[in-house]
Design a protein around this motif. Structure first.
Motif, PDB file in Angstrom:
ATOM      1  N   SER A 217       0.843  -1.196   0.000  1.00 19.08           N
ATOM      2  CA  SER A 217       0.000   0.000   0.000  1.00 19.08           C
ATOM      3  C   SER A 217       0.877   1.244   0.000  1.00 19.08           C
ATOM      4  O   SER A 217       2.062   1.206   0.337  1.00 19.08           O
ATOM      5  CB  SER A 217      -0.941   0.004   1.206  1.00 19.08           C
ATOM      6  OG  SER A 217      -0.202  -0.086   2.417  1.00 19.08           O
ATOM      7  N   GLU A 218       0.261   2.353  -0.364  1.00 21.60           N
ATOM      8  CA  GLU A 218       0.933   3.646  -0.329  1.00 21.60           C
ATOM      9  C   GLU A 218       0.099   4.553   0.563  1.00 21.60           C
ATOM     10  O   GLU A 218      -1.007   4.965   0.189  1.00 21.60           O
ATOM     11  CB  GLU A 218       1.064   4.242  -1.729  1.00 21.60           C
ATOM     12  CG  GLU A 218       1.876   5.526  -1.735  1.00 21.60           C
ATOM     13  CD  GLU A 218       1.993   6.121  -3.125  1.00 21.60           C
ATOM     14  OE1 GLU A 218       2.986   6.822  -3.390  1.00 21.60           O
ATOM     15  OE2 GLU A 218       1.071   5.898  -3.939  1.00 21.60           O
ATOM     16  N   GLY A 219       0.581   4.802   1.759  1.00 23.95           N
ATOM     17  CA  GLY A 219      -0.233   5.512   2.734  1.00 23.95           C
ATOM     18  C   GLY A 219      -1.467   4.679   3.055  1.00 23.95           C
ATOM     19  O   GLY A 219      -1.363   3.499   3.386  1.00 23.95           O
ATOM     20  N   ASP A 220      -2.645   5.271   2.953  1.00 27.66           N
ATOM     21  CA  ASP A 220      -3.868   4.518   3.219  1.00 27.66           C
ATOM     22  C   ASP A 220      -4.513   3.986   1.941  1.00 27.66           C
ATOM     23  O   ASP A 220      -5.641   3.523   1.959  1.00 27.66           O
ATOM     24  CB  ASP A 220      -4.872   5.391   3.988  1.00 27.66           C
ATOM     25  CG  ASP A 220      -5.232   6.672   3.231  1.00 27.66           C
ATOM     26  OD1 ASP A 220      -4.686   6.894   2.128  1.00 27.66           O
ATOM     27  OD2 ASP A 220      -6.050   7.453   3.755  1.00 27.66           O
ATOM     28  N   ARG A 221      -3.779   4.052   0.821  1.00 30.80           N
ATOM     29  CA  ARG A 221      -4.300   3.549  -0.450  1.00 30.80           C
ATOM     30  C   ARG A 221      -3.647   2.197  -0.780  1.00 30.80           C
ATOM     31  O   ARG A 221      -2.416   2.104  -0.885  1.00 30.80           O
ATOM     32  CB  ARG A 221      -4.030   4.527  -1.593  1.00 30.80           C
ATOM     33  CG  ARG A 221      -4.664   5.900  -1.422  1.00 30.80           C
ATOM     34  CD  ARG A 221      -4.558   6.685  -2.726  1.00 30.80           C
ATOM     35  NE  ARG A 221      -3.196   6.674  -3.248  1.00 30.80           N
ATOM     36  CZ  ARG A 221      -2.904   6.803  -4.550  1.00 30.80           C
ATOM     37  NH1 ARG A 221      -3.867   6.932  -5.435  1.00 30.80           N
ATOM     38  NH2 ARG A 221      -1.647   6.817  -4.936  1.00 30.80           N
ATOM     39  N   LYS A 222      -4.460   1.193  -0.961  1.00 28.51           N
ATOM     40  CA  LYS A 222      -3.927  -0.124  -1.288  1.00 28.51           C
ATOM     41  C   LYS A 222      -3.479  -0.173  -2.739  1.00 28.51           C
ATOM     42  O   LYS A 222      -4.149   0.354  -3.629  1.00 28.51           O
ATOM     43  CB  LYS A 222      -4.983  -1.204  -1.027  1.00 28.51           C
ATOM     44  CG  LYS A 222      -4.459  -2.625  -1.250  1.00 28.51           C
ATOM     45  CD  LYS A 222      -5.479  -3.674  -0.859  1.00 28.51           C
ATOM     46  CE  LYS A 222      -6.529  -3.856  -1.926  1.00 28.51           C
ATOM     47  NZ  LYS A 222      -7.424  -5.001  -1.651  1.00 28.51           N
ATOM     48  N   ASP A 245       1.734   8.973  -5.042  1.00 29.48           N
ATOM     49  CA  ASP A 245       1.239  10.234  -4.492  1.00 29.48           C
ATOM     50  C   ASP A 245       2.226  10.813  -3.483  1.00 29.48           C
ATOM     51  O   ASP A 245       1.869  11.650  -2.653  1.00 29.48           O
ATOM     52  CB  ASP A 245      -0.150  10.071  -3.881  1.00 29.48           C
ATOM     53  CG  ASP A 245      -0.150   9.229  -2.602  1.00 29.48           C
ATOM     54  OD1 ASP A 245       0.933   8.690  -2.243  1.00 29.48           O
ATOM     55  OD2 ASP A 245      -1.211   9.106  -1.960  1.00 29.48           O
ATOM     56  N   LYS A 247       3.912   9.271  -1.030  1.00 28.41           N
ATOM     57  CA  LYS A 247       4.026   8.613   0.270  1.00 28.41           C
ATOM     58  C   LYS A 247       4.875   7.342   0.163  1.00 28.41           C
ATOM     59  O   LYS A 247       4.956   6.723  -0.896  1.00 28.41           O
ATOM     60  CB  LYS A 247       2.647   8.271   0.825  1.00 28.41           C
ATOM     61  CG  LYS A 247       1.765   9.470   1.123  1.00 28.41           C
ATOM     62  CD  LYS A 247       0.462   9.026   1.748  1.00 28.41           C
ATOM     63  CE  LYS A 247      -0.413  10.225   2.134  1.00 28.41           C
ATOM     64  NZ  LYS A 247      -0.861  10.971   0.951  1.00 28.41           N
ATOM     65  N   PRO A 248       5.507   6.906   1.261  1.00 29.91           N
ATOM     66  CA  PRO A 248       6.254   5.647   1.253  1.00 29.91           C
ATOM     67  C   PRO A 248       5.338   4.456   0.995  1.00 29.91           C
ATOM     68  O   PRO A 248       4.143   4.483   1.314  1.00 29.91           O
ATOM     69  CB  PRO A 248       6.854   5.575   2.660  1.00 29.91           C
ATOM     70  CG  PRO A 248       6.846   6.983   3.151  1.00 29.91           C
ATOM     71  CD  PRO A 248       5.632   7.622   2.542  1.00 29.91           C
ATOM     72  N   GLN A 250       4.258   0.715   1.918  1.00 33.08           N
ATOM     73  CA  GLN A 250       4.270  -0.185   3.054  1.00 33.08           C
ATOM     74  C   GLN A 250       4.011  -1.604   2.548  1.00 33.08           C
ATOM     75  O   GLN A 250       3.066  -1.829   1.794  1.00 33.08           O
ATOM     76  CB  GLN A 250       3.200   0.203   4.071  1.00 33.08           C
ATOM     77  CG  GLN A 250       3.236   1.653   4.504  1.00 33.08           C
ATOM     78  CD  GLN A 250       4.476   2.002   5.307  1.00 33.08           C
ATOM     79  OE1 GLN A 250       5.039   1.141   5.984  1.00 33.08           O
ATOM     80  NE2 GLN A 250       4.894   3.258   5.248  1.00 33.08           N
ATOM     81  N   SER A 264       9.077  -0.660   4.900  1.00 35.21           N
ATOM     82  CA  SER A 264       8.668   0.565   4.254  1.00 35.21           C
ATOM     83  C   SER A 264       9.734   0.976   3.237  1.00 35.21           C
ATOM     84  O   SER A 264      10.936   0.835   3.501  1.00 35.21           O
ATOM     85  CB  SER A 264       8.476   1.679   5.287  1.00 35.21           C
ATOM     86  OG  SER A 264       8.101   2.888   4.664  1.00 35.21           O
ATOM     87  N   THR A 266      10.751   4.109   0.222  1.00 35.50           N
ATOM     88  CA  THR A 266      10.468   5.442  -0.288  1.00 35.50           C
ATOM     89  C   THR A 266      10.680   5.473  -1.792  1.00 35.50           C
ATOM     90  O   THR A 266      11.809   5.246  -2.261  1.00 35.50           O
ATOM     91  CB  THR A 266      11.378   6.494   0.379  1.00 35.50           C
ATOM     92  OG1 THR A 266      11.162   6.451   1.801  1.00 35.50           O
ATOM     93  CG2 THR A 266      11.070   7.879  -0.141  1.00 35.50           C
TER      94      THR A 266
END
Length: 272
Positions: A217-222, A245, A247-248, A250, A264, A266
């Motif tokens: 995922s990237e932030g809260d976006r899967k 977008d 964000k790191p 995950q 994580s 980047t």
């Protein structure tokens, strides 16, 4: 997935108990097209129930070697030219002991135009890629691959060596361009023991231990969630695309014996 495999009469529990897996159908190079078709119909019903699966030449394509150089490391590319329509894709290796190799479910940060992974192939077999579109319909493409013994191929090292550093991850990114998806390659250290490999010292079968779930995922976006089984090769390598977008990324992975790992990464900043 597990219930679907059990419906086929596949004894995955035998692998967990340090024994080899046994397919419900002894497939091979001499199988007729009719036999392969019947096998696929049986598998499809066990996985997808009574849902209709239409053939497609456009929504998904499989690129696989006609004859694998290494049956334990067969490179597969799934191309989906209309990524905006794709909700998920399942890869089925019909004549593997556990045919349902993996399912990828895509999130809003995914660009599922192309997906690459490496799999084990245990016999001359058809492969099927089944995509689910946003409207809930299923479409499938097929590819025949010549390979044998991939699920039982030895690691070439001791079990202890194979498990050393288990869960370590690396990720490589292609150059980022403004407004365009980024290509990433995720590498995870994990033996993905199939349960069919014999320990060369003890002469016992090594219990199955494989990554069964992977979420990126990237932030809260899967980006995607992968549900996997023994057909994924050791030390999995997955190439995928995502819509950055800033964000790191995950990554969370787990295996069927309770192992859990997170990392994580980047991604690079876009270049003009």
């Amino acid at each position: 997935m597990r219930s679907a495999l059990l419906a086929l009469g596949l004894t995955l529990s035998a692998a967990t108990l340090a024994g080899p897996l046994s397919p419900a159908h002894a497939a091979g190079a001499s199988d007729t097209d009719q036999e392969r078709t019947a096998r696929w119909q049986e598998i499809a019903k066990s996985i997808f129930g009574d849902r209709q699966i239409e053939k497609t030449d456009t929504l998904v394509k499989i690129d696989a070697p006609a004859r694998a150089l290494d049956a334990a490391l067969v490179p597969i590319t799934l191309t989906m030219p209309e990524p905006g329509r794709i909700k998920a894709v399942s890869l089925v290796i019909d004549d593997n002991p556990a045919p349902y190799a993996a399912k990828f479910e895509f999130g809003p940060a995914a660009d599922p135009s192309e997906l690459k992974l490496r799999v084990r192939v245990n016999n001359y077999t058809d492969m099927h890629a089944v995509v689910e579109t946003a409207d809930g319909k299923l479409y499938e493409a097929k590819q025949f691959v010549k390979a044998s013994g991939g699920c039982s191929a030895p690691m070439g090292m001791s079990d202890e060596e194979a498990m050393r550093g288990m869960g370590d991850m690396r990720m490589k990114f292609a150059e980022a361009q403004p407004g365009k998806p980024v290509e990433a390659t995720l590498m995870i250290r994990h033996p993905n023991f199939s349960g069919m490999q014999m320990n060369q010292v003890t002469r016992d079968y090594t219990p199955a231990r494989y990554i069964d779930k992977l979420t990126v995922s990237e932030g809260d976006r899967k980006i995607f969630t992968m549900t996997g089984d023994i057909s994924i090769s050791s030390n999995p390598v997955i190439n995928f695309g995502f819509k950055p977008d800033g964000k790191p990324l995950q990554v969370a992975a787990s295996d069927n014996q309770g192992g859990r790992w997170t990392h994580s990464f980047t991604p690079p900043s876009p270049t003009n």
